[in-house]
Write an enzyme that holds these catalytic residues in place. Structure first.
Site, PDB file in Angstrom:
ATOM      1  N   LYS A  48      10.664 -10.703  -0.472  1.00 50.91           N
ATOM      2  CA  LYS A  48      10.613 -10.013  -1.765  1.00 50.91           C
ATOM      3  C   LYS A  48      11.950  -9.372  -2.084  1.00 50.91           C
ATOM      4  CE  LYS A  48       5.713  -9.598  -1.293  1.00 50.91           C
ATOM      5  NZ  LYS A  48       4.608  -8.932  -0.632  1.00 50.91           N
ATOM      6  N   GLN A  92       2.827  -3.157   0.523  1.00 52.07           N
ATOM      7  CA  GLN A  92       2.647  -4.342   1.369  1.00 52.07           C
ATOM      8  C   GLN A  92       1.351  -4.233   2.177  1.00 52.07           C
ATOM      9  OE1 GLN A  92       4.599  -7.148   1.326  1.00 52.07           O
ATOM     10  NE2 GLN A  92       3.002  -7.971   2.638  1.00 52.07           N
ATOM     11  N   ASP A 115       1.164  -6.347  -8.217  1.00 49.09           N
ATOM     12  CA  ASP A 115       0.321  -7.174  -7.348  1.00 49.09           C
ATOM     13  C   ASP A 115      -0.992  -7.500  -8.063  1.00 49.09           C
ATOM     14  OD1 ASP A 115       0.983  -8.293  -4.975  1.00 49.09           O
ATOM     15  OD2 ASP A 115       0.494  -6.557  -3.730  1.00 49.09           O
TER      16      ASP A 115
END
Ligand code: NDP
Length: 279
Positions: A48, A92, A115
């Site tokens: 990322k 994460q 997300d």
């Protein structure tokens, strides 16, 4: 059989975003919060960060100790929610067991939830309202689109019903007028169902759960699974044998995983545009 090449499609997406970002005064900002040092998470955060820097985004990586308290993590998110230079916040996953994952996901402002895992964005997706969508299923839709595979009217069978992949993908497919069957660990006669698929998506996390005798000729196969065996990566599909019957298939690695990273780049830019419009 034709490969659905995630690497190639990712390259094209990133190229387009990069060009757009070059013209911007303020750069889009992404913050990734990592709790602990799980080796797989380190790899994903690394990917990322690489993507964000390649695109010219502002990238912030907040690392917290694996024993961090819920309140501390919440404080960090609340601060980022207010930070005007940050357009996207990503925590994460997976988080250590002592933390309340759902609460954390829902604390992220819905317009920074790159997300797409908050209840608000998940609900909007089900209702087919514009929103930030989870990156992996969005990547699947986009790779199919790239290869001009129209899902309208197709029998789509998805194996795996997680909030991260299976469920949001089912909504995206329904919104695009596919006929969807969602399978899971309690599904009976899985093989009978998968054999009917025009498009079969495997998102389970078990190597070779999809075998040649479970698919029909000319099937389109999307393999989401990432299984590490003796240091090597495998999908959920017995690629060697299934690919002899498939018309299209995604490889692992080089398929859906590549798209996931590209879609995060897309989501940050989408969030940025929304923030600029409202500023
Ligand atoms: P989860 O573990 O959250 O979900 C797995 C799903 O598979 C569940 O719905 C489960 O059913 C179902 N399942 C388990 N066993 C069977 C079985 N024998 N038959 C049918 N269904 C079964 O996984 P995720 O959705 O998070 O991830 C799935 C895989 O995709 C993993 O390998 C993961 O690493 C990978 N992944 C890859 C990404 C990428 O970018 N390529 C991104 C995200 C994930 P039940 O609900 O009943 O338990």
């Amino acid at each position: 059989m034709k490969l659905l090449d995630g690497k190639l499609v990712k390259k094209e997406i990133l190229k387009r975003i990069k060009k757009e970002v070059e013209e911007l005064d303020r750069k889009p900002g992404l913050c990734v919060i990592q709790v602990g040092e799980d080796p797989a998470s380190c790899v994903y955060v690394n990917q990322k960060s690489k993507m964000a820097l390649e695109l010219g985004y502002k990238f912030k990586h907040i690392k917290l100790d694996k024993d961090v308290e819920q309140e501390k993590l919440e404080e960090v998110i609340i601060k980022l929610n207010r930070d005007k230079s940050i357009d996207g916040i990503l925590v994460q996953m997976p988080l250590p067991k002592h933390l309340d994952t759902k609460k954390i996901q829902n604390l992220i402002r819905d317009d920074k939830d790159v997300d797409g895992l908050s209840d608000i964005n998940a609900g909007r997706l089900v209702h087919n309202v514009d929103c930030l969508m989870p990156c992996t299923p969005k990547g699947i839709m986009d790779i199919l689109k790239h290869y001009k595979i129209d899902v309208e009217g197709k029998n789509v069978v998805i194996v795996g019903r997680s909030d991260l992949v299976g469920k949001p993908l089912a909504s995206m497919m329904i919104n695009s007028h596919a006929t969807v069957t969602l399978c899971h660990s309690r599904t009976k006669n899985l093989e009978k169902i998968t054999k009917k698929a025009d498009i079969l998506v495997a998102a389970v996390g078990k190597k070779d759960i999809i075998t040649k005798d479970m698919v029909k000729n000319r099937v389109i196969v999307v393999d989401v699974g990432i299984n590490r065996v003796d240091g090597k990566l495998y999908g959920d599909v017995d690629f060697t044998n299934v690919s002899t019957k498939a018309s299209y298939i995604t490889p692992v690695p080089g398929g859906v995983g590549q798209m996931t990273v590209a879609e995060l780049g897309e989501n940050v830019l989408k969030a940025y545009k929304e923030h600029e419009k409202n500023s």
